[in-house]
Design an enzyme around this catalytic site. Sequence first.
Site, PDB file in Angstrom:
ATOM      1  N   PRO A 193       5.606  58.499 -20.930  1.00 38.27           N
ATOM      2  CA  PRO A 193       5.603  58.101 -19.510  1.00 38.27           C
ATOM      3  C   PRO A 193       6.739  58.749 -18.714  1.00 38.27           C
ATOM      4  CG  PRO A 193       5.973  56.191 -20.967  1.00 38.27           C
ATOM      5  CD  PRO A 193       5.708  57.362 -21.837  1.00 38.27           C
ATOM      6  N   GLU A 217       9.615  52.503 -28.999  1.00 30.35           N
ATOM      7  CA  GLU A 217      10.455  52.553 -27.799  1.00 30.35           C
ATOM      8  C   GLU A 217      10.689  53.985 -27.357  1.00 30.35           C
ATOM      9  OE1 GLU A 217      11.471  49.907 -25.782  1.00 30.35           O
ATOM     10  OE2 GLU A 217       9.896  49.132 -27.073  1.00 30.35           O
ATOM     11  N   ARG A 265     -13.367  70.816 -21.002  1.00 31.79           N
ATOM     12  CA  ARG A 265     -14.405  71.028 -19.983  1.00 31.79           C
ATOM     13  C   ARG A 265     -14.146  72.262 -19.136  1.00 31.79           C
ATOM     14  NH1 ARG A 265     -16.422  67.191 -17.327  1.00 31.79           N
ATOM     15  NH2 ARG A 265     -16.534  68.225 -15.348  1.00 31.79           N
ATOM     16  N   ASP A 309     -16.523  69.793  -9.100  1.00 28.74           N
ATOM     17  CA  ASP A 309     -16.017  68.460  -9.411  1.00 28.74           C
ATOM     18  C   ASP A 309     -14.983  68.008  -8.397  1.00 28.74           C
ATOM     19  OD1 ASP A 309     -17.496  68.459 -11.682  1.00 28.74           O
ATOM     20  OD2 ASP A 309     -15.832  68.877 -13.040  1.00 28.74           O
TER      21      ASP A 309
HETATM   22 CL1  6GU Z   1       1.690  60.325 -22.073  1.00 33.75          CL
HETATM   23  N1  6GU Z   1       2.397  57.946 -22.978  1.00 33.75           N
HETATM   24  C1  6GU Z   1       2.592  56.615 -22.848  1.00 33.75           C
HETATM   25  N2  6GU Z   1       3.038  55.917 -23.891  1.00 33.75           N
HETATM   26  N3  6GU Z   1       2.362  55.961 -21.719  1.00 33.75           N
HETATM   27  C2  6GU Z   1       1.902  56.687 -20.700  1.00 33.75           C
HETATM   28  C3  6GU Z   1       1.674  58.058 -20.770  1.00 33.75           C
HETATM   29  C4  6GU Z   1       1.942  58.676 -21.950  1.00 33.75           C
HETATM   30  N4  6GU Z   1       1.235  58.494 -19.579  1.00 33.75           N
HETATM   31  C5  6GU Z   1       1.185  57.412 -18.817  1.00 33.75           C
HETATM   32  N5  6GU Z   1       1.588  56.330 -19.469  1.00 33.75           N
END
Ligand code: 6GU
Length: 248
Positions: free
Chosen positions: A98, A125, A163, A178
């Site tokens: 994230p 974590e 794709r 798209d």
């Molecule tokens: Cl790539 N990993 C995790 N654990 N949470 C996420 C993510 C990735 N992308 C958005 N949320």
Amino acid sequence: MKIHILTLFPGMFVGPFSESIINRAIDRGLVEIAIHNIRDYTSNRHHVVDDYPYGGGPGMVLKPEPLFAAVEAIRGEGGECGESEKGVSWIPVILLTPQGRLFDQRAAEELAEYEEMILVCGHYEGVDERVREHLVTDEISIGDYVLSGGELAAMVIVDTLVRQLPGALGSETSGGEDSHSSGLLEYPQYTRPQAFRGWVVPEVLLSGNHAQIAKWRREQSLLRTVKRRPDLLEKSELTDEERRLILP
Ligand code: 6GU
């Protein structure tokens, strides 16, 4: 294209990769997907992949050794950073987290240029910072929300890459119209019946006038984008007439 995925949960990929477009692309030899279990690259007796964070705090941290061993084993297979037909082959190592840069259609088009890549699914974590500093070449997030691990993100990325491969969508279809590939959302689509519960298909689509149909579709794309995703318009190239159509 060859995509390596490093994961603690290889079973998660079985269903999604054995259906539909991805499965067909694999069968046609357009893409090869190699799932590597991170646990197979541990050298300790109990195959431990995680440990407590230095300094304390909640959760567990993915240890560096198995990730380095896995990436080095993969690089070793093809001759480390050796010559390929197109010149020096450099394999990106992409951590799914994230904290990464946001994945969008532009990032998808950029990644599609690589002949081979390694996707590392983060967990717990987090991963030991030395993996970020000395192994990973890129970090990607698929959106501003937290997933339990990088696996679902890896599947999202694989789908968008596959794709784009020539031949992956079949002869009649193409991804060129798209949503997002033009920078705008897609126009409304209809199929038979022409009247369903009294709701009819827009007249212009039955007209056979291809210029009129293209104009209507472009207008619908624009109107839908202004209404739902005005942020997308800042990056798209519009004619003066198109700007007039959507501006108040
Ligand atoms: Cl790539 N990993 C995790 N654990 N949470 C996420 C993510 C990735 N992308 C958005 N949320």
